[in-house]
Design a protein around this motif. Structure first.
Motif, PDB file in Angstrom:
ATOM      1  N   ALA A 185       0.841  -1.202   0.000  1.00  0.00           N
ATOM      2  CA  ALA A 185       0.000   0.000   0.000  1.00  0.00           C
ATOM      3  C   ALA A 185       0.876   1.253   0.000  1.00  0.00           C
ATOM      4  N   THR A 186       1.943   1.234   0.788  1.00  0.00           N
ATOM      5  CA  THR A 186       2.871   2.365   0.856  1.00  0.00           C
ATOM      6  C   THR A 186       3.463   2.651  -0.524  1.00  0.00           C
ATOM      7  N   ARG A 187       3.899   1.604  -1.203  1.00  0.00           N
ATOM      8  CA  ARG A 187       4.523   1.800  -2.514  1.00  0.00           C
ATOM      9  C   ARG A 187       3.504   2.245  -3.557  1.00  0.00           C
ATOM     10  N   MET A 188       2.250   1.759  -3.439  1.00  0.00           N
ATOM     11  CA  MET A 188       1.224   2.224  -4.387  1.00  0.00           C
ATOM     12  C   MET A 188       0.965   3.711  -4.190  1.00  0.00           C
ATOM     13  N   LEU A 189       0.879   4.162  -2.920  1.00  0.00           N
ATOM     14  CA  LEU A 189       0.626   5.585  -2.659  1.00  0.00           C
ATOM     15  C   LEU A 189       1.794   6.458  -3.106  1.00  0.00           C
ATOM     16  N   ASP A 190       3.015   5.993  -2.840  1.00  0.00           N
ATOM     17  CA  ASP A 190       4.189   6.746  -3.301  1.00  0.00           C
ATOM     18  C   ASP A 190       4.139   6.904  -4.826  1.00  0.00           C
ATOM     19  N   THR A 191       3.700   5.852  -5.495  1.00  0.00           N
ATOM     20  CA  THR A 191       3.623   5.881  -6.950  1.00  0.00           C
ATOM     21  C   THR A 191       2.520   6.827  -7.429  1.00  0.00           C
ATOM     22  N   VAL A 192       1.397   6.846  -6.713  1.00  0.00           N
ATOM     23  CA  VAL A 192       0.327   7.795  -7.048  1.00  0.00           C
ATOM     24  C   VAL A 192       0.866   9.217  -6.966  1.00  0.00           C
ATOM     25  N   ARG A 193       1.592   9.505  -5.894  1.00  0.00           N
ATOM     26  CA  ARG A 193       2.089  10.870  -5.698  1.00  0.00           C
ATOM     27  C   ARG A 193       2.995  11.319  -6.831  1.00  0.00           C
ATOM     28  N   SER A 194       3.776  10.393  -7.371  1.00  0.00           N
ATOM     29  CA  SER A 194       4.701  10.805  -8.426  1.00  0.00           C
ATOM     30  C   SER A 194       4.097  10.714  -9.824  1.00  0.00           C
ATOM     31  N   SER A 195       2.947  10.033  -9.981  1.00  0.00           N
ATOM     32  CA  SER A 195       2.437   9.849 -11.341  1.00  0.00           C
ATOM     33  C   SER A 195       1.028  10.376 -11.570  1.00  0.00           C
ATOM     34  N   PHE A 196       0.326  10.764 -10.508  1.00  0.00           N
ATOM     35  CA  PHE A 196      -1.085  11.141 -10.674  1.00  0.00           C
ATOM     36  C   PHE A 196      -1.246  12.406 -11.503  1.00  0.00           C
ATOM     37  N   MET A 197      -0.445  13.398 -11.195  1.00  0.00           N
ATOM     38  CA  MET A 197      -0.498  14.641 -11.973  1.00  0.00           C
ATOM     39  C   MET A 197       0.772  14.760 -12.767  1.00  0.00           C
ATOM     40  N   TYR A 198       0.606  14.876 -14.061  1.00  0.00           N
ATOM     41  CA  TYR A 198       1.770  14.917 -14.930  1.00  0.00           C
ATOM     42  C   TYR A 198       2.687  16.094 -14.577  1.00  0.00           C
ATOM     43  N   GLY A 199       3.940  15.795 -14.377  1.00  0.00           N
ATOM     44  CA  GLY A 199       4.924  16.838 -14.162  1.00  0.00           C
ATOM     45  C   GLY A 199       5.011  17.411 -12.766  1.00  0.00           C
ATOM     46  N   SER A 200       4.220  16.864 -11.809  1.00  0.00           N
ATOM     47  CA  SER A 200       4.386  17.382 -10.453  1.00  0.00           C
ATOM     48  C   SER A 200       4.278  16.257  -9.429  1.00  0.00           C
ATOM     49  N   HIS A 201       5.022  16.417  -8.346  1.00  0.00           N
ATOM     50  CA  HIS A 201       5.020  15.416  -7.297  1.00  0.00           C
ATOM     51  C   HIS A 201       4.110  15.900  -6.170  1.00  0.00           C
ATOM     52  N   LEU A 202       3.091  15.108  -5.839  1.00  0.00           N
ATOM     53  CA  LEU A 202       2.149  15.521  -4.799  1.00  0.00           C
ATOM     54  C   LEU A 202       2.743  15.283  -3.412  1.00  0.00           C
ATOM     55  N   THR A 203       2.466  16.220  -2.494  1.00  0.00           N
ATOM     56  CA  THR A 203       2.881  16.011  -1.102  1.00  0.00           C
ATOM     57  C   THR A 203       1.843  15.125  -0.417  1.00  0.00           C
TER      58      THR A 203
END
Ligand code: ACO
Ligand code: ZN
Length: 226
Positions: A185-203
């Motif tokens: 679950a941790t790795r899925m969320l980390d991946t969401v943060r880096s890939s959900f919005m193109y070009g930006s990393h979510l906090t």
């Protein structure tokens, strides 16, 4: 493989009380015919739902030694969308969600964690949102009172009453029962943060969990504070 599965079930039938199937993870009473029947009904259907045969086009968004994460978008080929739906249905069933439709199906992104045995062991559905309620940490003096596990799991959940800006809502997160506590679950969320919005990393603050279960709350608190 098939023989291994059979062995575990046979062993289970000899003992009384709760048995945990080593393949599908279902906990049932092996000496109870009704329970046995329920398990047989569930077992193959479940394994078929999470079986992953490999696709011609896979959108791999992360790779690990023990698996990979694929992203499925609403406009992807039918076979991909169907697998994402099947796994989400399995998760919804376990979560006791009645409604099987998503609130914003055209904008939702589904992340699937595929393990090295070609099973979908994790599923996360993320949707764009404007605001959410942040999870607040419990004051330390309350933590002292939460000695036993029951209290810990059923404590009043503190959410802020003021909606705050968030960009990504997690409407489902599920990990196969036999694959939990391995950081999936941790790795899925980390991946969401880096890939959900193109070009930006979510906090972590830009992510909100919708209506979490006790498991979900425990995970979210840990994830958001570390
Ligand atoms: N109890 C206590 N702490 C937990 C729990 C738990 N059940 N689950 C996770 N944590 C904490 C731990 O500190 C853990 O670290 P540790 O194992 O080193 O102690 C940390 O969170 C990270 O956990 P992960 O291994 O990344 O989480 P996992 O892959 O096991 O998945 C999940 C957690 C998704 C909640 C899983 O238990 C699950 O699928 N449960 C059933 C479905 C469910 O309730 N999903 C949440 C619904 S809420 C929603 O969808 C918005
Ligand atoms: Zn089983």
């Amino acid at each position: 493989k098939q023989d291994d599965d059979q062995l575990i079930i046979d062993a289970g039938q000899k003992q009384f009380g709760a048995t945990n199937c080593g393949s599908c993870g279902m906990v049932y009473s092996a000496d109870n015919p009704e329970d046995n029947f329920q398990h047989t009904q569930f077992h193959q259907r479940f394994l078929d739902s999470i079986k992953f045969v490999g696709w011609k086009k896979e959108r791999v968004v992360a790779e690990f030694w023990d698996g990979k994460i694929l992203l499925v978008m609403p406009d992807d080929p039918k076979y991909a969308v169907k697998k994402a739906d099947d796994v989400r249905r399995v998760a919804d069933n376990e979560l006791g969600f009645q409604q099987l439709t998503l609130s914003r199906p055209t904008q939702s992104k589904t992340y699937l964690f595929i393990n090295t045995e070609r099973m979908v062991v994790g599923c996360l559905v993320a949707e764009p949102i404007r605001q959410g309620y942040r999870v607040l940490e419990q004051p330390d003096r309350h933590k002292d009172m939460m000695k036993d596990d029951f209290m810990e799991r059923h404590r009043a959940w503190c959410c802020s009453t003021v909606p705050e800006q968030a960009l990504c809502g997690i409407s489902r997160i599920w990990v196969f029962s036999l694959a939990r506590r391995q950081g999936i679950a941790t790795r899925m969320l980390d991946t969401v943060r880096s890939s959900f919005m193109y070009g930006s990393h979510l906090t972590k603050e830009e992510i909100a969990f919708s209506d979490p279960t006790p498991d979900g709350k425990q995970f979210a608190t840990k994830y958001c504070n570390t």
